[in-house]
Design a protein around this motif. Structure first.
Motif, mmCIF file in Angstrom:
data_model
loop_
_atom_site.group_PDB
_atom_site.id
_atom_site.type_symbol
_atom_site.label_atom_id
_atom_site.label_comp_id
_atom_site.label_asym_id
_atom_site.label_seq_id
_atom_site.Cartn_x
_atom_site.Cartn_y
_atom_site.Cartn_z
ATOM 1 N N ARG A 197 0.845 -1.184 0.009
ATOM 2 C CA ARG A 197 -0.005 0.112 -0.026
ATOM 3 C C ARG A 197 0.979 1.317 -0.130
ATOM 4 O O ARG A 197 0.684 2.150 -0.664
ATOM 5 C CB ARG A 197 -1.045 0.058 1.047
ATOM 6 N N ASP A 227 1.996 1.733 -3.442
ATOM 7 C CA ASP A 227 1.151 2.538 -4.111
ATOM 8 C C ASP A 227 0.904 4.435 -3.940
ATOM 9 O O ASP A 227 0.685 5.035 -4.581
ATOM 10 C CB ASP A 227 -0.644 2.180 -3.818
ATOM 11 N N ASP A 265 1.429 7.507 -6.046
ATOM 12 C CA ASP A 265 0.986 8.633 -6.092
ATOM 13 C C ASP A 265 1.161 9.911 -5.795
ATOM 14 O O ASP A 265 1.378 10.980 -6.384
ATOM 15 C CB ASP A 265 -0.366 8.536 -4.916
ATOM 16 N N ASN A 293 -5.363 9.087 3.335
ATOM 17 C CA ASN A 293 -4.878 7.933 3.035
ATOM 18 C C ASN A 293 -3.372 7.518 3.306
ATOM 19 O O ASN A 293 -2.814 6.754 3.988
ATOM 20 C CB ASN A 293 -5.179 7.281 1.516
ATOM 21 N N ARG A 338 -1.846 -3.603 -8.451
ATOM 22 C CA ARG A 338 -2.626 -2.556 -7.624
ATOM 23 C C ARG A 338 -4.171 -2.372 -8.013
ATOM 24 O O ARG A 338 -4.700 -2.329 -6.803
ATOM 25 C CB ARG A 338 -1.931 -1.195 -8.157
ATOM 26 N N ARG A 385 -5.923 -4.983 -6.110
ATOM 27 C CA ARG A 385 -5.998 -4.767 -4.652
ATOM 28 C C ARG A 385 -7.027 -3.839 -4.367
ATOM 29 O O ARG A 385 -7.986 -3.773 -3.469
ATOM 30 C CB ARG A 385 -4.518 -3.960 -4.130
ATOM 31 N N GLU A 386 -7.099 -2.663 -5.259
ATOM 32 C CA GLU A 386 -8.285 -1.788 -4.934
ATOM 33 C C GLU A 386 -9.336 -2.281 -5.313
ATOM 34 O O GLU A 386 -10.643 -2.113 -4.420
ATOM 35 C CB GLU A 386 -7.976 -0.416 -6.032
ATOM 36 N N ALA A 395 -12.600 -2.617 -2.453
ATOM 37 C CA ALA A 395 -13.798 -1.946 -2.737
ATOM 38 C C ALA A 395 -14.885 -3.114 -2.880
ATOM 39 O O ALA A 395 -16.172 -2.608 -2.482
ATOM 40 C CB ALA A 395 -13.905 -1.305 -4.384
ATOM 41 N N ARG A 417 -11.359 -5.871 -13.930
ATOM 42 C CA ARG A 417 -12.392 -5.335 -12.876
ATOM 43 C C ARG A 417 -13.609 -6.200 -12.917
ATOM 44 O O ARG A 417 -14.050 -6.502 -12.095
ATOM 45 C CB ARG A 417 -12.833 -3.928 -13.572
#
Lengths: 726, 155
Positions: free
Chosen positions: A92, A95, A99, A114, A404, A407-408, A412, A445
């Protein structure tokens, strides 16, 4: 670009690579494949990002990287064990670091909440309070030479066992350093062969003002107590790459330092060559001289003589030995490669023209010109392949972004997902790679959101709690095949069918095979999610994915087994610069039809062509009826006199998977053509995908089959024909 | 070659060519090359003045029939016809004309405003007129020649 901007751009370029390495390293730690070196690599990546960011004054990035680095340092030093919990936090953090880098580059700002959360998670491991002081200027442990004891009081021969002793005297010449070799690397290499004692002849170091900076002066004497199996040849092998760039003497047995020093160099013959001055004293002397020298000379020359000296402190090397890095890649501006590809494309066309001229001139196949031309053709093909290979890149760059995403999406949706990637090294043209990311993102997705069940349902179905999504790439018959497979529930065919009927995509009584039902999800206006979720429902359905794949000359299909999962299979050409096409004549015009849409070609009998409505015609193909499109009038050209039944018919598959028949006058043959853009100098033309240049030097148009079918539907405004594949 | 005026302020070099009876010219700086006529591949769904596309050393070059574009009737290209390869914005286009006649050097002041006549085509493409040795040469603006406007209208 101003130089600072250029350096900044390079920094961000490097960041991208470093972040990629970081994620890869962490992922292999997660899979339990990592070792100490992996941890080091991960640490180095974060540290380099931090160092660069510090140089550019990117405070936020530095602060975050510093916390991250601190935790990693504890992992590296073994204070923290590598367990799944910590790796999850580290991932994380990676990631978040990405960002931060994006934000520093001018991208969207960082989600500070975050980031703060991750910082506190990281610090929880290290037990360190928030570290907010700006990072140090980068002189960090990873760059400090390893300090090892050199006991100068002891005479070298005293501790050596007589069994397999060697004395190596080694004096590098300037050429050695010029060729990017370094004495220290060679000495380390020697150390691998056994126990070494290294002595440097310090006496010969001249005072700085007299020093010729381009000529190295140091000589090393290495007393090697080698392992039993080591012979002279192994020792000489160490110096294999610097042969001729140094003076090298290898003697069996241990020799006193005095003797070593006096072999042949009169300058070194001084009996006090070793031990007369401690390294500290020597350094002191040099520093003093350097200060004097700095007033008369630039500071730069002091660097060279001091550096080997500092390294001469390192006598017996232990721990990790960084391998000498060999530069095997270069960065090239993409434009230059594209230009090269354009030129080669022209070369191919030119060569084809030349060949045609030779045939036209009536020269025999065995004439020297024709034979020479054959060789030329071979060469041009090879050049074309090699140039294409320059642009080919492994799909890794796209695959790397997927963990990534997984993971997201998993977070979710509250599902547990493991991503397995295979064939990351599969290469494909850069232009294809760029356009792969979106479809793959969407399919993954989709696989997690719609394919995989929630953990409890999985358990109830007797499956592992954690779902698996497998992303793989491979080359298959000149195309790249990418698969996204999940082990979820598979497609609910009843529901898909109900929705398709509901949305008017198929007739309620249509008889569809399982496969056809599965592929209904690609139909425009179809979306199975009852509530449009944040994950899959970003305003793009699978129909958009399919269309973007088809725009690349690819195909996508789905196969599914209820309860066992679904597989999306994506097949794409390896390059967008060339295309396999069928060259056809339409009236006076020559057109190219992409091979990938052609199902078959046939010569219909007049009786198979039937009229439908005022101007529509359909063609009966083995019992089913497909719309027949006469290409010439569709493009606004005069139709041949033979009527719809004459000529040849190409059965093509359109965007929606439906079939259509295209009538052309004649098929000239099949060939690979170089794609040329029409838009560059003109604009897009309906019914035309692009242009190409044929062997006679003339431009031929590449037919856009889907566009042609779609434009016909628009202009005639007929109700959509349910062209059902047989 | 006519040297229209020497020692002029802001000299401009123009390439003059003929279409039918009339003479026209374009700014030399936008001209890349001049080449002989080669048959073009016609494009579907294109205005009549777009003759098609040709291969210019690997690039696909649209050919504008300038005569047709200016409302002077469609040209019947022969071997005598030439293509002026010109840069228009970011694009390169070929202009089909009968013959290139001259290179003129003129100053800004010599360029007269287009006489006010009713013809819309003239108002659209002629930036001005230049009197040279008793002849009149019309200066053409290249920007409007490509069928972009037509495309947007159709779309």
């Amino acid at each position: 670009m101003d130089p600072m901007e250029a350096i900044r751009a390079t920094f961000f370029q490097e960041c991208e690579e470093l972040l990629g390495d970081l994620e890869m390293g962490l992922l292999s730690l997660q899979d339990g494949n990592g070792d100490h070196e992996t941890v080091n690599a991960v640490f180095r990546a974060v540290h380099s990002v931090k160092g660069g960011a510090g140089a550019f004054g990117l405070e936020d990035l530095v602060r975050f990287a510093h916390v991250f680095e601190t935790t990693l340092d504890d992992v590296r030093s073994g204070k923290l064990a590598v367990d799944p919990d910590i790796v999850a936090v580290l991932l994380r953090a990676a990631d978040a670091l990405t960002d931060h880098v994006t934000a520093a580059k001018g991208g969207p700002p960082v989600d500070t909440v975050n980031a703060a959360l991750i910082v506190s998670d990281l610090q929880q491991f290290t037990g360190v309070e928030a570290l907010m002081e700006p990072a140090d200027d980068g002189d960090d442990i990873s760059f400090v030479p390893q300090m090892l004891a050199l006991d100068l009081d002891e005479t070298p021969q005293a501790i050596l066992t007589p069994d397999n002793d060697w004395t190596i005297r080694f004096k590098p010449a300037a050429a050695l350093y010029r060729n990017a070799n370094d004495a220290i690397l060679l000495i380390r290499e020697l150390d691998r062969l056994g126990t070494t004692r290294v002595v440097v002849d310090q006496e010969v170091v001249p005072s700085l003002p007299d020093k010729v900076v381009t000529e190295p002066v140091l000589t090393w004497s290495v007393q090697l107590c080698a392992d039993a199996a080591i012979g002279e040849s192994q020792i000489r092998d160490v110096f294999e790459f610097v042969q001729g760039d140094c003076e090298l003497h290898v003697f069996a047995g241990s020799v006193g330092a005095e003797e070593v020093a006096s072999f042949d160099d009169p300058v070194l013959a001084s009996p006090n060559a070793v031990g007369a001055e401690s390294p500290e004293q020597l350094l002191d002397r040099l520093m003093r001289e350097a200060n004097v020298a700095a007033e008369t000379e630039t500071a730069a020359p002091t660097h060279r003589p001091v550096q080997p000296l500092a390294q001469s402190d390192v006598t017996s090397v232990t721990g990790n030995r960084p391998e000498a890095l060999v530069q095997t890649t270069i960065r090239v501006d993409l434009e230059r490669v594209d230009r090269l590809i354009d030129l080669v494309g022209e070369l191919v066309i030119n060569q084809a023209m030349l060949a045609q001229r030779v045939v036209e001139a009536g020269l025999a196949r065995s004439s020297t010109i024709a034979l020479g031309l054959d060789d030329l053709e071979q060469l041009t093909r090879e050049i074309q392949d090699s140039v294409m290979a320059i642009r080919a890149q492994p799909v890794k760059s796209v695959f790397q972004r997927m963990p990534r995403l997984v993971r997201e999406v998993a977070a979710a949706t509250g599902k547990k997902v493991r991503l397995v990637t295979e064939g990351e090294g599969t290469e494909v043209d850069k232009t294809v790679i760029e356009r792969l990311s979106d479809p793959i993102t969407h399919m993954i997705r989709n696989a997690i959101d719609h394919g995989l069940e929630s953990p409890d349902r999985r358990v109830a179905a007797g499956k592992a709690e954690e779902g698996t999504v497998r992303l793989s790439a491979q080359h298959r018959s000149g195309r790249i095949v990418i698969e996204v497979a999940d082990d979820g529930r598979g497609i609910d065919r009843e529901r898909v069918r109900a929705i398709a009927v509901d949305r008017g995509i198929v007739a309620a009584d249509a008889i569809l095979s399982d496969e056809e039902v599965d592929n209904l999800i690609f139909a425009p206006g179809f979306s199975t999610a009852e509530a449009i979720s944040d994950i899959s429902g970003r305003g793009v359905g699978m129909d958009v994915v399919k269309r973007s794949i088809q725009a690349l000359g690819g195909r996508i299909v789905i196969t599914s087994r209820p309860g066992e999962g679904s597989v999306f299979t994506l097949s794409l050409p390896l390059t967008l610069a060339v295309l396999d096409g069928m060259v056809v004549s339409v009236g006076d015009h020559t057109l190219v039809v992409p091979i990938n849409v052609i199902v078959e070609s046939l010569q219909p009998k007049a009786i198979d062509v039937r009229r439908l409505g005022p101007e529509g015609t359909v063609l009966a193909v083995r019992g089913s009826h497909v719309p027949l499109i006469d290409v010439a009038p569709s493009l606004g050209w005069a139709s041949g006199n033979e009527g719809p039944a004459g000529g040849v018919t190409l059965l093509v598959e359109s965007e929606l998977g439906g079939l259509a028949a295209l009538r052309v006058d004649a098929i000239q043959g099949q060939r690979q053509v170089v794609i040329k853009s029409l838009e560059q100098n003109y604009r897009q033309v309906e019914g035309v995908a692009a242009a190409t240049i044929l062997g006679d030097g003339r431009v031929a148009l590449i037919l856009d089959v889907d566009g042609l079918i779609a434009s016909r539907k628009r202009t005639t405004a007929r109700p959509l024909l349910q062209a059902q594949a047989s | 070659m006519t040297q229209a005026q020497t020692n002029v302020l802001n000299p401009q070099e123009l390439i003059a060519f003929t279409i039918g009876e009339q003479e026209f010219c374009v700014d030399i700086r936008s001209v890349r090359e001049i080449r002989g006529w080669t048959p073009a591949t016609s494009l579907p769904q294109s205005p009549a003045y777009v003759r098609g596309v040709i291969n210019l050393r690997g690039a696909v070059l649209p050919i504008i029939d300038l005569s047709c574009r200016l409302g002077l009737g469609t040209a019947t290209p022969s071997a005598r016809h030439v293509i002026i390869v010109a840069r228009v914005g970011l694009r390169t286009v070929g202009l089909l004309v009968e013959a290139v006649s001259d290179i003129l050097t003129v100053s800004d002041e010599t360029i007269q405003a287009t006489p006010d006549i009713a013809c819309e085509v003239v108002r659209g493409f002629v930036k001005g007129v230049i009197p040279v040795d008793g002849r009149m040469i019309s200066l053409i603006a290249l920007d409007g020649l490509l069928p972009e406007v037509t495309v947007e209208e159709a779309a």
